[in-house]
Design a protein around this motif. Structure first.
Motif: not given
Length: 102
Positions: A80-85
């Motif tokens: 998962n992207d830690s900067a996701a919305d």
């Protein structure tokens, strides 16, 4: 990790750049962007490997879309992207998917 959005003035869309850091990629030789925008196809969106060992890919998404996504490395690891919305529950394997809102 990071997500950069560039909203286009001439079209109702947004160019979104996804970046998977070298640290998160953990030595992977390849990575793919996988999500509901490509019907979770695990090979249709290969990411470009960067000199520092990270990966990047820019895609265009229509405005008003909330896209679930994850990164898949060549070693079969989902990230998962830690900067996701946002993050949303996924019925598969009891995990969460990252979300980008455009």
């Amino acid at each position: 990790m990071s997500i950069t959005k560039n909203f286009l003035k001439t079209r109702a869309s947004c160019k979104v750049r996804f970046h998977l850091s070298a640290e998160e990629a953990s030595g992977a030789q390849g990575a793919f962007l996988v999500g509901d925008f490509n019907d979770w196809n695990t090979v249709s969106h290969p990411m470009k490997k960067l000199k520092d060992g990270g990966f990047s890919l820019e895609i265009e998404l229509p405005l008003g879309l909330d896209c679930q996504f994850r990164y898949l490395t060549d070693g079969g690891r989902w990230i998962n992207d830690s900067a996701a919305d946002a993050y949303v529950p996924c019925a598969f394997a009891g995990v969460e998917n990252a979300m980008v809102k455009v």
